[in-house]
Design a protein around this motif. Structure first.
Motif, PDB file in Angstrom:
ATOM      1  N   SER A   1      -2.465  -3.776   3.954  1.00  0.00           N
ATOM      2  CA  SER A   1      -3.099  -2.383   4.222  1.00  0.00           C
ATOM      3  C   SER A   1      -3.045  -2.096   5.236  1.00  0.00           C
ATOM      4  O   SER A   1      -3.545  -2.712   6.146  1.00  0.00           O
ATOM      5  CB  SER A   1      -4.429  -2.414   3.476  1.00  0.00           C
ATOM      6  OG  SER A   1      -4.947  -1.310   3.446  1.00  0.00           O
ATOM      7  N   SER A   2      -2.453  -0.791   5.465  1.00  0.00           N
ATOM      8  CA  SER A   2      -2.408  -0.366   6.821  1.00  0.00           C
ATOM      9  C   SER A   2      -3.683   0.134   7.369  1.00  0.00           C
ATOM     10  O   SER A   2      -3.905   0.157   8.702  1.00  0.00           O
ATOM     11  CB  SER A   2      -1.754   1.166   6.592  1.00  0.00           C
ATOM     12  OG  SER A   2      -0.172   0.804   6.375  1.00  0.00           O
ATOM     13  N   SER A   3      -4.908   0.268   6.588  1.00  0.00           N
ATOM     14  CA  SER A   3      -6.239   0.416   7.106  1.00  0.00           C
ATOM     15  C   SER A   3      -6.749  -0.810   7.641  1.00  0.00           C
ATOM     16  O   SER A   3      -7.809  -0.747   8.386  1.00  0.00           O
ATOM     17  CB  SER A   3      -6.956   0.939   6.059  1.00  0.00           C
ATOM     18  OG  SER A   3      -7.155   0.067   5.104  1.00  0.00           O
ATOM     19  N   GLU A   4      -6.151  -2.151   7.466  1.00  0.00           N
ATOM     20  CA  GLU A   4      -6.744  -3.304   7.840  1.00  0.00           C
ATOM     21  C   GLU A   4      -5.268  -3.755   8.930  1.00  0.00           C
ATOM     22  O   GLU A   4      -4.284  -4.452   8.199  1.00  0.00           O
ATOM     23  CB  GLU A   4      -6.994  -4.401   6.747  1.00  0.00           C
ATOM     24  CG  GLU A   4      -8.067  -3.723   6.136  1.00  0.00           C
ATOM     25  CD  GLU A   4      -8.610  -4.708   4.932  1.00  0.00           C
ATOM     26  OE1 GLU A   4      -7.810  -5.898   4.857  1.00  0.00           O
ATOM     27  OE2 GLU A   4      -9.200  -4.079   3.990  1.00  0.00           O
TER      28      GLU A   4
ATOM     29  N   ASP B   1       0.875  -1.190  -0.135  1.00  0.00           N
ATOM     30  CA  ASP B   1       0.136   0.057   0.162  1.00  0.00           C
ATOM     31  C   ASP B   1       0.964   1.274   0.109  1.00  0.00           C
ATOM     32  O   ASP B   1       0.200   2.399   0.039  1.00  0.00           O
ATOM     33  CB  ASP B   1      -1.121  -0.200   1.290  1.00  0.00           C
ATOM     34  CG  ASP B   1      -0.275   0.216   2.400  1.00  0.00           C
ATOM     35  OD1 ASP B   1       1.235  -0.031   2.376  1.00  0.00           O
ATOM     36  OD2 ASP B   1      -0.828   0.376   3.403  1.00  0.00           O
TER      37      ASP B   1
ATOM     38  N   GLU C   1      -1.196  -8.703   0.380  1.00  0.00           N
ATOM     39  CA  GLU C   1      -2.585  -8.375   0.715  1.00  0.00           C
ATOM     40  C   GLU C   1      -2.565  -7.040   1.807  1.00  0.00           C
ATOM     41  O   GLU C   1      -3.655  -6.672   2.169  1.00  0.00           O
ATOM     42  CB  GLU C   1      -3.638  -9.031   0.821  1.00  0.00           C
ATOM     43  CG  GLU C   1      -3.834  -9.929  -0.255  1.00  0.00           C
ATOM     44  CD  GLU C   1      -4.428  -9.458  -1.409  1.00  0.00           C
ATOM     45  OE1 GLU C   1      -5.573  -8.595  -1.477  1.00  0.00           O
ATOM     46  OE2 GLU C   1      -3.931  -9.483  -2.356  1.00  0.00           O
TER      47      GLU C   1
ATOM     48  N   GLU D   1      -5.178  -6.282  10.735  1.00  0.00           N
ATOM     49  CA  GLU D   1      -4.747  -7.868  10.851  1.00  0.00           C
ATOM     50  C   GLU D   1      -3.964  -8.325   9.479  1.00  0.00           C
ATOM     51  O   GLU D   1      -3.318  -9.348   9.412  1.00  0.00           O
ATOM     52  CB  GLU D   1      -6.008  -8.639  10.565  1.00  0.00           C
ATOM     53  CG  GLU D   1      -6.777  -8.283   9.509  1.00  0.00           C
ATOM     54  CD  GLU D   1      -8.027  -7.061   9.890  1.00  0.00           C
ATOM     55  OE1 GLU D   1      -8.926  -6.928   9.065  1.00  0.00           O
ATOM     56  OE2 GLU D   1      -7.750  -6.285  10.562  1.00  0.00           O
ATOM     57  N   SER D   2      -3.947  -7.434   8.337  1.00  0.00           N
ATOM     58  CA  SER D   2      -3.040  -7.679   7.176  1.00  0.00           C
ATOM     59  C   SER D   2      -1.978  -7.127   7.247  1.00  0.00           C
ATOM     60  O   SER D   2      -1.111  -7.365   6.317  1.00  0.00           O
ATOM     61  CB  SER D   2      -3.951  -6.995   6.035  1.00  0.00           C
ATOM     62  OG  SER D   2      -3.814  -5.634   5.973  1.00  0.00           O
ATOM     63  N   CYS D   3      -1.327  -6.282   8.218  1.00  0.00           N
ATOM     64  CA  CYS D   3       0.095  -5.916   8.354  1.00  0.00           C
ATOM     65  C   CYS D   3       0.932  -6.836   8.767  1.00  0.00           C
ATOM     66  O   CYS D   3       1.296  -6.759   9.875  1.00  0.00           O
ATOM     67  CB  CYS D   3       0.150  -4.335   9.279  1.00  0.00           C
ATOM     68  SG  CYS D   3      -1.156  -3.228   8.638  1.00  0.00           S
TER      69      CYS D   3
END
Length: 395
Positions: free
Chosen positions: A105-108, A50, A103, A110-112
């Motif tokens: 995204s810093s807005s999610e 991202d 996948e 759990e995905s970081c």
């Protein structure tokens, strides 16, 4: 209609308007973080998918995460200070490879995540926000011991993890940490030193080997789809073009990045000349539009080529002329990375200086030969961010 607007917005967002008509402007960087030990050279740097975070690896066995400076997002380039890491992870042993969750995204939150592969350790998955270890994937060898992979990579959709070993690739299910994995013999000898997932074909991946060969494989097949050779040294880095039609590969002690056309039975399209004189992994990268190829060099320079320009035919021995060749560091540039959403590139530098090792082991060694070897060497272990957009003064 709303869907079309969202698609158009995303298309505009992906256009980074990189420009390489002028020498890039150095905006900021990081130096102090890598002074924890002598000769603490970096092993590359990678922007997150991202574009908000930068991940680095260094010889002190630490992974560091940097935030993209908020001043850059606000177009305030005059008040930038030195970057300091926001997350610092001590992996504990020599780090072989690392990668972001595809996948991410810093807005999610759990995905970081990011992966590391290190000596005598399983594949480790880390939280990029807190630095906590989330889980491990344990490759078990024939004597029931953990065997560390030489390279790791997420599948493009993030659902699988590819890891390279001698003659085989093990594939883990991202959602199922532990020791369960599939083993694929890729059909080439030697250690699998790098692996990359196709951005367009699910389950298709490429694996590079220290035996100077590359194989194109599919999870649905037991053998390779194709095998490519031609490198002078062992392959250390491979990368697909964003449209998935081409594969680029580079090797150690090899002055060329090779380009392969995967639509035409892996035809060798051409080669791009750079300076690589040691066994160190020197990264290259391709921007999100597929127009530019950028590579580090052993002499501290960064080279950029325009892939939209005609390429030379195989066998003519001519490398396309770069659109830009500039000095970025005082030491080997081992890492380069395009930010996927804004025209900012990151570079990292450093290499092992053996004279430092000799002087540490033998303090009384004052040989003139050692002094001669270091006369032209300047130790520079750092990360630097460069503006590659419109004329900096016009912003």
């Amino acid at each position: 209609e709303e869907g079309e607007m969202a698609e158009a917005d995303q298309s505009n967002t992906n256009c980074c308007w990189y420009q390489f008509t002028n020498t890039p402007y150095q905006m900021t960087g990081s130096w102090k973080d890598f002074k924890s030990k002598k000769n603490n050279f970096l092993k590359g740097c990678k922007w997150s998918p991202d574009g908000t975070c930068l991940l680095s690896c260094s010889d002190d066995n630490r992974m560091r995460v940097y935030n993209l400076p908020s001043e850059i997002m606000q177009w305030n380039f005059s008040n930038l200070t030195e970057m300091r890491s926001v997350v610092d992870v001590d992996v504990g042993e020599t780090i072989y490879d690392y990668c972001w969750y595809s996948e991410m995204s810093s807005s999610e939150v759990e995905s970081c995540l990011f992966l590391t592969s290190s000596r005598d350790h399983p594949i480790q998955c880390w939280n990029a926000f807190t630095g906590e270890l989330k889980c491990t994937y344990r490759p078990i060898n024939h004597v029931d011991e953990v065997e560390a992979p030489h390279c790791v990579c997420f599948r493009t959709d993030g659902s699988k993890i590819y890891s390279g070993f001698k003659k085989v690739v093990r594939i883990f299910d991202t959602a199922c940490p532990g020791r369960k994995s599939q083993v694929f013999r890729v059909g080439v000898p030697g250690i699998i030193s790098c692996v990359a997932s196709s951005p367009t074909e699910t389950g298709v991946y490429a694996a590079g080997s220290f035996s100077r060969t590359i194989c194109l494989c599919s999870e649905s097949m037991t053998g390779p789809l194709a095998v490519m050779g031609g490198h002078i040294g062992g392959v250390t880095h491979i990368k697909f073009s964003p449209d998935g039609t081409k594969l680029f590969s580079g090797g150690r002690k090899d002055p060329y990045i090779n380009c392969w056309d995967l639509r035409m039975s892996t035809t060798h399209l051409g080669q791009y000349q750079r300076t690589v004189t040691t066994n160190q992994r020197i990264y290259f990268d391709i921007d999100s539009t597929g127009q530019y190829l950028m590579s580090g060099n052993q002499d501290g320079f960064v080279t950029v080529w325009d892939l939209s320009q005609p390429q030379h035919c195989e066998g003519d021995g001519v490398s396309p002329a770069p659109v830009l060749h500039y000095q970025a560091h005082e030491d080997a540039v081992n890492g380069v990375s395009f930010n996927p959403f804004i025209p900012v590139t990151a570079t990292s530098s450093g290499q092992r200086h053996y004279d430092d090792v000799v002087s540490t082991m033998f303090p009384g060694n004052d040989s003139s030969e050692s002094e001669t070897e270091t006369a032209d060497c300047s130790e520079d272990n750092s990360i630097r961010l460069w503006w590659n957009g419109p004329n900096f003064c016009d912003t």
